[in-house]
Enzyme design. Structure first.
Site, mmCIF file in Angstrom:
data_model
loop_
_atom_site.group_PDB
_atom_site.id
_atom_site.type_symbol
_atom_site.label_atom_id
_atom_site.label_comp_id
_atom_site.label_asym_id
_atom_site.label_seq_id
_atom_site.Cartn_x
_atom_site.Cartn_y
_atom_site.Cartn_z
ATOM 1 N N ARG A 119 0.837 -1.201 0.000
ATOM 2 C CA ARG A 119 0.000 0.000 0.000
ATOM 3 C C ARG A 119 0.870 1.248 0.000
ATOM 4 O O ARG A 119 0.527 2.255 -0.638
ATOM 5 C CB ARG A 119 -0.948 0.004 1.204
ATOM 6 C CG ARG A 119 -2.048 -1.050 1.114
ATOM 7 C CD ARG A 119 -3.035 -0.907 2.247
ATOM 8 N NE ARG A 119 -3.736 0.356 2.200
ATOM 9 C CZ ARG A 119 -4.181 1.015 3.269
ATOM 10 N NH1 ARG A 119 -3.955 0.537 4.490
ATOM 11 N NH2 ARG A 119 -4.821 2.160 3.133
ATOM 12 N N CYS A 143 -0.443 6.669 8.828
ATOM 13 C CA CYS A 143 -0.809 5.371 8.266
ATOM 14 C C CYS A 143 -1.935 5.618 7.285
ATOM 15 O O CYS A 143 -1.900 6.584 6.527
ATOM 16 C CB CYS A 143 -1.196 4.400 9.377
ATOM 17 S SG CYS A 143 -2.516 5.011 10.463
#
Length: 284
Positions: free
Chosen positions: A184, A241
């Site tokens: 990701r 994040c």
């Protein structure tokens, strides 16, 4: 055994079983990003005796974002006074030892750990290894749902720092660590946010890299060696994040490592990528 000083980072399952005192508040933070009801179902099926349930989407986030206001990410922080009210509902007083746990290596419990520190509450620890560590010792589970006497927690000076997207854009010297999985981070296999990639200049520290194979945190010295190579000056470091949850895991690891002082970007990638004017990087 009796604990005479607050526990402020991690507590082992054996220590929790032996040292737990009347008045301690245990909070079950189990969650599944792909199935938001799974955490509550797991709690109902069996939890550490006396634990209350802390819902990521309801207790640790505020999704009431105005349609015409700025997007604050997938798990925006609640108003601090609302969070204090939640702590009181859980029976938390200013001197209460709180222990948060999950079954995911602290992935969600660390968010609650950080939020209590955000509210100025220092006596909060994460159960190292979570439910797997507890059950591995043959310790009991319960299915009854306790009723907490209302607490009187008050808002105190915050023990943590936050930064926003504007701060990161204006201060290129900030060291940004991204806690998401490497794919990701590279902009691949993005299933949670509409844009793949990362904040330019950020480096990847997958939160699971803080853990041993059994889900407990690595020893402090090992964490310090690994994290100091990425964060030379915690005071100029920012943890982020996807939505401000697993970034707290890196903040907890830094605290365990003796490298406190880094800031959290609460909106994280989900907020950052919502504005097409902000730059996006891909690849390693």
């Amino acid at each position: 055994m009796t604990m005479t000083t607050p526990c402020t980072t991690l507590i082992s399952a054996s220590d929790l079983a032996q040292q737990r005192q009347p008045g301690w508040v245990l909070l079950d933070c189990r969650h599944d990003l792909a199935n938001p009801q799974a955490g509550r179902a797991a709690y109902d099926a069996g939890h550490i005796p006396g634990a209350l349930f802390a819902a990521l989407d309801d207790d640790l986030s505020d999704h009431a974002q105005p349609a015409d206001g700025p997007f604050r990410g997938r798990h925006p922080l609640p108003a601090i006074d609302d969070f204090i009210a939640t702590l009181r509902r859980w029976g938390v007083n200013d001197d209460t030892q709180v222990v948060a746990y999950d079954a995911h290596g602290g992935m969600f419990a660390a968010r609650l750990w950080w939020m209590l520190r955000w509210a100025g509450h220092e006596a909060v620890a994460v159960l190292d290894g979570g439910m797997p560590a507890w059950t591995a010792l043959g310790l009991p589970l319960a299915t009854d749902i306790p009723v907490a006497a209302p607490g009187n927690a008050t808002r105190r000076p915050s023990l943590v720092r936050t930064v926003g997207a504007a701060d990161i854009l204006a201060q290129p010297e900030l060291k940004v660590l991204d806690a998401r999985a490497p794919d990701r981070f590279r902009g691949e296999n993005e299933t949670l946010d509409p844009v793949g990639g990362h904040i330019p200049g950020a480096v990847n520290r997958f939160f699971k890299d803080n853990l041993l194979p059994d889900g407990r945190f690595k020893p402090a010295a090992q964490l310090r060696s690994e994290l100091a190579a990425l964060v030379a000056e915690p005071a100029s470091a920012v943890m982020q994040c996807g939505s401000g949850v697993t970034a707290c895991h890196n903040l907890l690891a830094l605290e365990v490592a003796g490298l406190p002082g880094a800031a959290l970007y609460p909106g994280s990638w989900s907020e950052w990528c919502s504005d097409p004017s902000r730059p996006v990087a891909t690849g390693a």
